[in-house]
Design an enzyme around this catalytic site. Structure first.
Site, PDB file in Angstrom:
ATOM      1  N   GLY A  28      -2.705   5.179 -10.025  1.00 16.69           N
ATOM      2  CA  GLY A  28      -3.602   4.999  -8.878  1.00 16.69           C
ATOM      3  C   GLY A  28      -2.844   5.139  -7.563  1.00 16.69           C
ATOM      4  N   SER A  29      -3.584   5.135  -6.480  1.00 14.51           N
ATOM      5  CA  SER A  29      -3.005   5.459  -5.174  1.00 14.51           C
ATOM      6  C   SER A  29      -2.090   4.353  -4.648  1.00 14.51           C
ATOM      7  CB  SER A  29      -4.119   5.737  -4.168  1.00 14.51           C
ATOM      8  OG  SER A  29      -4.904   4.569  -3.993  1.00 14.51           O
ATOM      9  N   ASP A  82       1.157  -2.500 -10.573  1.00 12.91           N
ATOM     10  CA  ASP A  82      -0.034  -1.690 -10.792  1.00 12.91           C
ATOM     11  C   ASP A  82      -1.079  -2.050  -9.745  1.00 12.91           C
ATOM     12  OD1 ASP A  82      -1.566  -0.661 -13.973  1.00 12.91           O
ATOM     13  OD2 ASP A  82      -1.882   0.033 -11.903  1.00 12.91           O
ATOM     14  N   GLY A  83      -2.119  -1.271  -9.687  1.00 11.65           N
ATOM     15  CA  GLY A  83      -3.239  -1.584  -8.804  1.00 11.65           C
ATOM     16  C   GLY A  83      -4.350  -2.244  -9.610  1.00 11.65           C
ATOM     17  N   GLY A  96      -9.129   0.497 -14.392  1.00  9.74           N
ATOM     18  CA  GLY A  96      -9.559   1.636 -15.171  1.00  9.74           C
ATOM     19  C   GLY A  96     -10.355   2.672 -14.418  1.00  9.74           C
ATOM     20  N   GLU A 104      -2.007   1.342 -19.280  1.00  5.92           N
ATOM     21  CA  GLU A 104      -1.772   0.296 -18.271  1.00  5.92           C
ATOM     22  C   GLU A 104      -1.764  -1.082 -18.926  1.00  5.92           C
ATOM     23  OE1 GLU A 104      -4.934   1.284 -15.553  1.00  5.92           O
ATOM     24  OE2 GLU A 104      -3.506   2.020 -14.053  1.00  5.92           O
TER      25      GLU A 104
HETATM   26  O1  DER Z   1      -7.335   2.770 -12.608  1.00  5.60           O
HETATM   27  C1  DER Z   1      -6.646   1.768 -12.331  1.00  5.60           C
HETATM   28  O2  DER Z   1      -6.592   0.746 -13.034  1.00  5.60           O
HETATM   29  C2  DER Z   1      -5.951   1.772 -11.000  1.00  5.60           C
HETATM   30  O3  DER Z   1      -4.900   0.841 -10.995  1.00  5.60           O
HETATM   31  C3  DER Z   1      -7.003   1.409  -9.979  1.00  5.60           C
HETATM   32  O4  DER Z   1      -7.699   0.315 -10.436  1.00  5.60           O
HETATM   33  C4  DER Z   1      -6.456   1.110  -8.615  1.00  5.60           C
HETATM   34  O5  DER Z   1      -6.382   2.328  -7.984  1.00  5.60           O
HETATM   35  P1  DER Z   1      -6.164   2.398  -6.413  1.00  5.60           P
HETATM   36  O6  DER Z   1      -4.833   1.722  -6.141  1.00  5.60           O
HETATM   37  O7  DER Z   1      -6.139   3.875  -6.139  1.00  5.60           O
HETATM   38  O8  DER Z   1      -7.326   1.680  -5.767  1.00  5.60           O
END
Ligand code: DER
Length: 216
Positions: A28-29, A82-83, A96, A104
């Site tokens: 993710g970003s 992680d995000g 997800g 993840e």
């Molecule tokens: O898909 C995921 O689980 C990513 O971690 C997502 O939930 C967060 O993505 P972002 O940092 O681009 O908002």
């Protein structure tokens, strides 16, 4: 701006890096911003770390930033980042949106601690209020899983995730399909109840992992 905030959190993560760490790298970003800041520190201080990426996207980004990678087959992360799509006050997560939830969760469950990088838009009082829960399903099980979900949880919506850059459904890195499910309510046992449906590979319910929230 959102980018400045994300950079602040990303910087916070790079301070966690010690020489020789094996680090779970989320998708993710936001995770990408953290990886970028980690790679700068690694270069400056020659920290020699190894990453365990949670998707092909994350693996390509590690490669781009010259961070060596390994896998859970050969190694185990000391910690990870992680995000998330949603975080509630009990530190339960929905993840997800990016479709990488299987790896993840595997990497998060294998790490002693995972830093979850979120801006304030991700905080919810009630899990599920903004995002549907992605459920990764063996293609042969989509009709069974749909009927079991309806029978057991009476969800508001069950939708097969369709691809944009190809015809037909999104196919995950494990070769499965994704169903995005809008539940009326998310309760503590639902992660395992959903997982118990035959054909469910994984869900985006992360309800009890050792996480620390790094927020803005
Ligand atoms: O898909 C995921 O689980 C990513 O971690 C997502 O939930 C967060 O993505 P972002 O940092 O681009 O908002």
């Amino acid at each position: 701006t959102n980018r400045e905030q994300k950079e602040k959190v990303a910087k916070l993560v790079s301070e966690k890096v010690s020489k020789g760490d094996v680090i779970g790298v989320g998708s993710g970003s936001t995770a990408l911003l953290a990886l970028e800041s980690i790679s700068k520190r690694v270069k400056e201080e020659k920290l020699q770390i190894t990453a365990i990426p949670t998707s092909k996207e994350a693996a390509l980004h590690c490669n781009y930033y010259d961070i060596p990678t390994t896998t859970l087959l050969e190694s185990r992360p000391n910690w990870g980042f992680d995000g998330a799509d949603e975080v509630d006050e009990k530190l339960c997560l929905i993840k997800g949106r990016g479709g990488a939830l299987f790896a993840e969760k595997l990497v998060m469950a294998s790490s002693s601690k995972t830093y979850i990088l979120v801006d304030e838009s991700k905080f919810v009082s009630k899990l599920g209020e903004k995002y549907a829960v992605p459920i990764e399903v063996d293609p042969r099980a989509i009709h069974l899983v749909e009927s079991e979900l309806i029978k057991n949880f009476n969800p508001l919506l069950v939708k097969l995730r369709m691809a944009n850059a190809k015809d037909g459904p999104v196919i995950t890195e494990t070769g499965n399909l994704l169903m995005d499910v809008k539940f009326q309510e998310i309760t503590p046992l639902m992660e395992q109840q959903v997982k118990a449906i035959p054909g469910v590979i994984e869900s985006g319910l992360f309800l009890n992992y050792s996480v620390e929230i790094l927020s803005l």
